[in-house]
Design a protein around this motif. Structure first.
Motif, PDB file in Angstrom:
ATOM      1  N   SER A 190       2.301   9.864 -38.844  1.00 30.51           N
ATOM      2  CA  SER A 190       2.555   8.430 -38.851  1.00 30.51           C
ATOM      3  C   SER A 190       1.281   7.625 -39.136  1.00 30.51           C
ATOM      4  CB  SER A 190       3.234   7.981 -37.554  1.00 30.51           C
ATOM      5  OG  SER A 190       2.287   7.874 -36.534  1.00 30.51           O
ATOM      6  N   VAL A 191       0.122   8.213 -38.846  1.00 26.47           N
ATOM      7  CA  VAL A 191      -1.120   7.534 -39.236  1.00 26.47           C
ATOM      8  C   VAL A 191      -1.225   7.486 -40.760  1.00 26.47           C
ATOM      9  CG1 VAL A 191      -3.631   7.809 -39.317  1.00 26.47           C
ATOM     10  CG2 VAL A 191      -2.445   7.951 -37.143  1.00 26.47           C
ATOM     11  N   GLY A 192      -0.751   8.548 -41.390  1.00 30.55           N
ATOM     12  CA  GLY A 192      -0.602   8.487 -42.840  1.00 30.55           C
ATOM     13  C   GLY A 192      -1.801   8.943 -43.637  1.00 30.55           C
ATOM     14  N   LYS A 193      -1.533   9.276 -44.882  1.00 26.81           N
ATOM     15  CA  LYS A 193      -2.567   9.779 -45.787  1.00 26.81           C
ATOM     16  C   LYS A 193      -3.577   8.704 -46.137  1.00 26.81           C
ATOM     17  CE  LYS A 193       0.490  12.622 -48.493  1.00 26.81           C
ATOM     18  NZ  LYS A 193       1.386  12.302 -49.524  1.00 26.81           N
ATOM     19  N   GLU A 194      -3.146   7.451 -46.079  1.00 23.88           N
ATOM     20  CA  GLU A 194      -4.007   6.354 -46.564  1.00 23.88           C
ATOM     21  C   GLU A 194      -5.309   6.280 -45.769  1.00 23.88           C
ATOM     22  OE1 GLU A 194      -0.805   5.948 -45.740  1.00 23.88           O
ATOM     23  OE2 GLU A 194       0.028   5.849 -47.766  1.00 23.88           O
ATOM     24  N   GLN A 195      -5.208   6.511 -44.453  1.00 24.30           N
ATOM     25  CA  GLN A 195      -6.410   6.434 -43.621  1.00 24.30           C
ATOM     26  C   GLN A 195      -7.401   7.527 -44.013  1.00 24.30           C
ATOM     27  OE1 GLN A 195      -7.034   4.247 -40.679  1.00 24.30           O
ATOM     28  NE2 GLN A 195      -5.591   3.065 -41.878  1.00 24.30           N
ATOM     29  N   MET A 196      -6.867   8.717 -44.280  1.00 21.18           N
ATOM     30  CA  MET A 196      -7.719   9.826 -44.703  1.00 21.18           C
ATOM     31  C   MET A 196      -8.340   9.507 -46.060  1.00 21.18           C
ATOM     32  SD  MET A 196      -9.045  12.781 -44.217  1.00 21.18           S
ATOM     33  CE  MET A 196      -8.370  13.977 -43.105  1.00 21.18           C
ATOM     34  N   ILE A 232     -12.436  13.430 -37.019  1.00 21.50           N
ATOM     35  CA  ILE A 232     -13.051  13.058 -35.741  1.00 21.50           C
ATOM     36  C   ILE A 232     -13.119  11.540 -35.547  1.00 21.50           C
ATOM     37  CG2 ILE A 232     -15.173  13.175 -34.345  1.00 21.50           C
ATOM     38  CD1 ILE A 232     -13.798  15.855 -34.570  1.00 21.50           C
ATOM     39  N   TYR A 233     -13.546  10.805 -36.583  1.00 17.10           N
ATOM     40  CA  TYR A 233     -13.823   9.383 -36.380  1.00 17.10           C
ATOM     41  C   TYR A 233     -12.677   8.455 -36.772  1.00 17.10           C
ATOM     42  CZ  TYR A 233     -18.557  11.055 -35.791  1.00 17.10           C
ATOM     43  OH  TYR A 233     -19.666  11.720 -35.348  1.00 17.10           O
ATOM     44  N   VAL A 234     -11.767   8.936 -37.593  1.00 17.09           N
ATOM     45  CA  VAL A 234     -10.714   8.038 -38.072  1.00 17.09           C
ATOM     46  C   VAL A 234      -9.320   8.469 -37.597  1.00 17.09           C
ATOM     47  CG1 VAL A 234      -9.588   7.093 -40.132  1.00 17.09           C
ATOM     48  CG2 VAL A 234     -12.064   7.353 -40.081  1.00 17.09           C
ATOM     49  N   ILE A 235      -9.010   9.741 -37.783  1.00 17.83           N
ATOM     50  CA  ILE A 235      -7.644  10.179 -37.487  1.00 17.83           C
ATOM     51  C   ILE A 235      -7.445  10.384 -35.981  1.00 17.83           C
ATOM     52  CG2 ILE A 235      -5.858  11.860 -38.044  1.00 17.83           C
ATOM     53  CD1 ILE A 235      -6.814  10.325 -40.479  1.00 17.83           C
ATOM     54  N   LEU A 236      -8.351  11.157 -35.374  1.00 16.15           N
ATOM     55  CA  LEU A 236      -8.195  11.490 -33.955  1.00 16.15           C
ATOM     56  C   LEU A 236      -8.080  10.263 -33.039  1.00 16.15           C
ATOM     57  CD1 LEU A 236      -7.851  14.226 -32.697  1.00 16.15           C
ATOM     58  CD2 LEU A 236     -10.294  14.336 -32.260  1.00 16.15           C
ATOM     59  N   PRO A 237      -8.966   9.288 -33.167  1.00 15.17           N
ATOM     60  CA  PRO A 237      -8.851   8.130 -32.265  1.00 15.17           C
ATOM     61  C   PRO A 237      -7.500   7.431 -32.391  1.00 15.17           C
ATOM     62  CG  PRO A 237     -10.900   8.020 -33.538  1.00 15.17           C
ATOM     63  CD  PRO A 237     -10.116   9.155 -34.098  1.00 15.17           C
ATOM     64  N   GLN A 238      -6.918   7.496 -33.562  1.00 17.20           N
ATOM     65  CA  GLN A 238      -5.623   6.828 -33.736  1.00 17.20           C
ATOM     66  C   GLN A 238      -4.479   7.669 -33.189  1.00 17.20           C
ATOM     67  OE1 GLN A 238      -4.932   4.635 -37.418  1.00 17.20           O
ATOM     68  NE2 GLN A 238      -6.995   5.139 -38.050  1.00 17.20           N
ATOM     69  N   ILE A 239      -4.507   8.985 -33.452  1.00 14.45           N
ATOM     70  CA  ILE A 239      -3.374   9.789 -32.992  1.00 14.45           C
ATOM     71  C   ILE A 239      -3.383   9.939 -31.472  1.00 14.45           C
ATOM     72  CG2 ILE A 239      -3.178  11.067 -35.156  1.00 14.45           C
ATOM     73  CD1 ILE A 239      -4.196  13.503 -33.649  1.00 14.45           C
ATOM     74  N   LEU A 240      -4.571   9.959 -30.869  1.00 15.56           N
ATOM     75  CA  LEU A 240      -4.583  10.075 -29.408  1.00 15.56           C
ATOM     76  C   LEU A 240      -3.903   8.860 -28.787  1.00 15.56           C
ATOM     77  CD1 LEU A 240      -8.068  11.664 -28.670  1.00 15.56           C
ATOM     78  CD2 LEU A 240      -5.805  12.740 -28.740  1.00 15.56           C
ATOM     79  N   ARG A 241      -4.202   7.672 -29.337  1.00 16.09           N
ATOM     80  CA  ARG A 241      -3.544   6.474 -28.819  1.00 16.09           C
ATOM     81  C   ARG A 241      -2.031   6.551 -29.011  1.00 16.09           C
ATOM     82  NH1 ARG A 241      -8.461   4.289 -30.786  1.00 16.09           N
ATOM     83  NH2 ARG A 241      -9.309   2.632 -29.492  1.00 16.09           N
TER      84      ARG A 241
END
Lengths: 231, 254
Positions: free
Chosen positions: A112-118, A133-142
């Motif tokens: 759901s965070v999506g490919k765009e963030q990557m 570590i800095y972009v995907i993880l902080p969002q998926i943990l929330r």
């Protein structure tokens, strides 16, 4: 009055059991978290082989009943000549089981965070690892906190199953008390039930606060915004 | 060896998705300080072409050269190369969990290895450049589309790129927000940034770009100066497309 005394007298043993229950919960969730989040990333970003292996793993652990897994690890380890304590066997069986469920929570969040963030983080020159570590993880943990709260409650309650391996967690402590005192078994079970309830309730409240604390500003629901205005 | 290689050189780029060939041999170059605009009907591979340039989508065939380095060479450190190419996305793609300042700062600390203070002042500087220094602590969801896109531009600029790639930067915006983004882009172009822009904003194309490239069905149909393009296009197809665009956007005469 006798009943109350029975509860009072049984509390120290039950609370001692409760500590074991909590230890088990942390161990199961911790192992489940580490394995679960790793395989979730493998499932989204891995190659075909990795994805297949993970999907088989995840299906196996979700298809076998918890009690059967406990026996398989405990007696299975002995069978192939590895000496595992009941506690370690339980951690492996229930931790890996939880990892299968947790991986699904995290996988959904990653998707759901999506490919765009990557893409955005790769475009400024971040490696895939740093992006995670800095972009995907902080969002998926929330995003995962609500579902994870659910998993926490399930895992905590399922620790009672390790009773079957002879681990003296809260339920087994209760059984000992009943045997020792020829007591009113229902009363002990009710006391244990109340303690389980308090643990799950307190834990859920805690994760609820965590969710609020880490909420990303701007994503409040309409009701919350209006609520703020009404105050 | 020539003294000044072009900032960007594309040679015969091919890309297929499954059996569908999206790019069928695209070649062009971009010199320092030039702004080129890529136009063409949707689905003709414009966005794919941009992503082929910074290797987010590696091309199947052909070469991409950035300032004398071949990016399609498998030995190249692509993360290093990407720092020299800023990319601005149609849907902004700001890091949703970070405020504007940290969106711009992240690459500075984690990629360039700057210390906190240095990175912060650089990030504020970039936000100022796009007119958003007062919104530094706002999160993406609290910003308008136009503001988000300007943060996106600041984030890319912070890495001090030699080339900026814009992938339809205004097409997801409400009409009244387009202007603020175009203004930033025009300033950039006039300040000498090298830019490749996929857009339907003909007003922008006409006023600042050096060359328009018309892409259709994975091939360059026509390329030339805006003047030549709007006044005497060589191909009928180009004329038809321009008519349709100006009908839709009304921007050709500005």
């Amino acid at each position: 009055m006798d009943n109350l005394m029975l509860i009072w007298d049984s509390l120290p043993a039950l609370l001692k059991g409760m500590l074991v229950t909590l230890q088990l919960t942390f161990a199961f969730l911790g192992l489940g978290f580490l394995v679960g989040i790793s395989i979730a990333f493998g499932q989204v970003y891995g190659n075909k082989l990795i994805k297949t292996v993970i999907s088989v793993y995840e299906k196996i652990f979700r298809a076998i009943p918890a009690l059967v897994l406990l026996f398989l690890f405990y007696f299975g380890a002995a069978f192939i000549g590895i000496k595992l304590s009941a506690f370690i066997s339980a951690c492996l069986a229930m931790g890996l089981r939880s990892s299968a469920y947790q991986s699904q929570i995290f996988r959904g969040a990653i998707q759901s965070v999506g490919k765009e963030q990557m893409m955005a983080s790769r475009s400024i020159g971040m490696s895939q690892f740093k992006s995670i570590i800095y972009v995907i993880l902080p969002q998926i943990l929330r995003l995962s906190i609500p579902s994870w709260t659910n998993e926490f409650a399930i895992v905590l309650k399922d620790t009672s199953l390790v009773y079957a391996l002879g681990i003296t967690e809260m339920l087994r402590q209760g059984r000992y008390i009943i045997a020792r005192t020829y007591g009113n078994s229902l009363l002990i079970y009710i006391t244990a039930a109340v303690i389980y309830f308090i643990l799950v309730f307190a834990g859920s409240k805690f994760f609820g606060l965590l969710e609020k604390k880490f909420k990303i500003p701007g994503y409040e629901t309409k009701e919350e915004k209006e609520g703020v205005r009404a105050v | 060896m020539l003294s000044n290689p072009p900032i960007l050189l594309l040679k015969n780029i091919h890309k297929s998705y499954g059996t569908e060939e999206v790019l069928k041999g695209v070649s062009f170059e971009l010199n320092k300080g030039e702004t080129k605009v890529l136009i063409g009907p949707s689905g003709t591979g414009k966005s794919t072409l941009l992503r082929c340039i910074n290797q987010l989508t590696p091309p199947d065939q052909g070469e991409v050269w950035l300032n004398g380095t071949e990016l399609t060479d498998s030995k190249v450190d692509i993360n290093k190369a990407r720092q020299q190419m800023g990319m601005v996305f149609q849907h902004f793609n700001l890091f949703a969990h970070l405020d504007a300042l940290n969106n711009v700062k992240l690459g500075l600390t984690k990629v360039k290895g700057m210390n906190e203070e240095e990175a912060k002042s650089k990030a504020i500087e970039e936000l100022e450049r796009v007119g958003l220094s007062t919104q530094a602590s706002s999160y993406p969801a609290q910003l308008s589309g136009g503001q988000q896109q300007r943060v996106g531009i600041a984030r890319a600029l912070a890495m001090d790129p030699k080339l900026m790639l814009f992938d339809e930067p205004t097409s997801a915006l409400d009409p009244e927000l387009i202007g603020e983004v175009l203004e930033v882009m025009i300033d950039l172009a006039e300040a000498g940034m090298t830019m490749l822009v996929v857009t339907h904003e003909m007003g922008f194309a006409r006023s600042v770009c050096d060359e328009i490239i018309f892409l259709e069905n994975g091939k360059i149909v026509e390329q030339g100066s805006p003047r030549q393009f709007f006044e005497s296009p060589e191909h009928k197809r180009t004329q038809g497309f321009l008519d349709k665009i100006s009908e839709l956007y009304g921007g050709a005469e500005r």
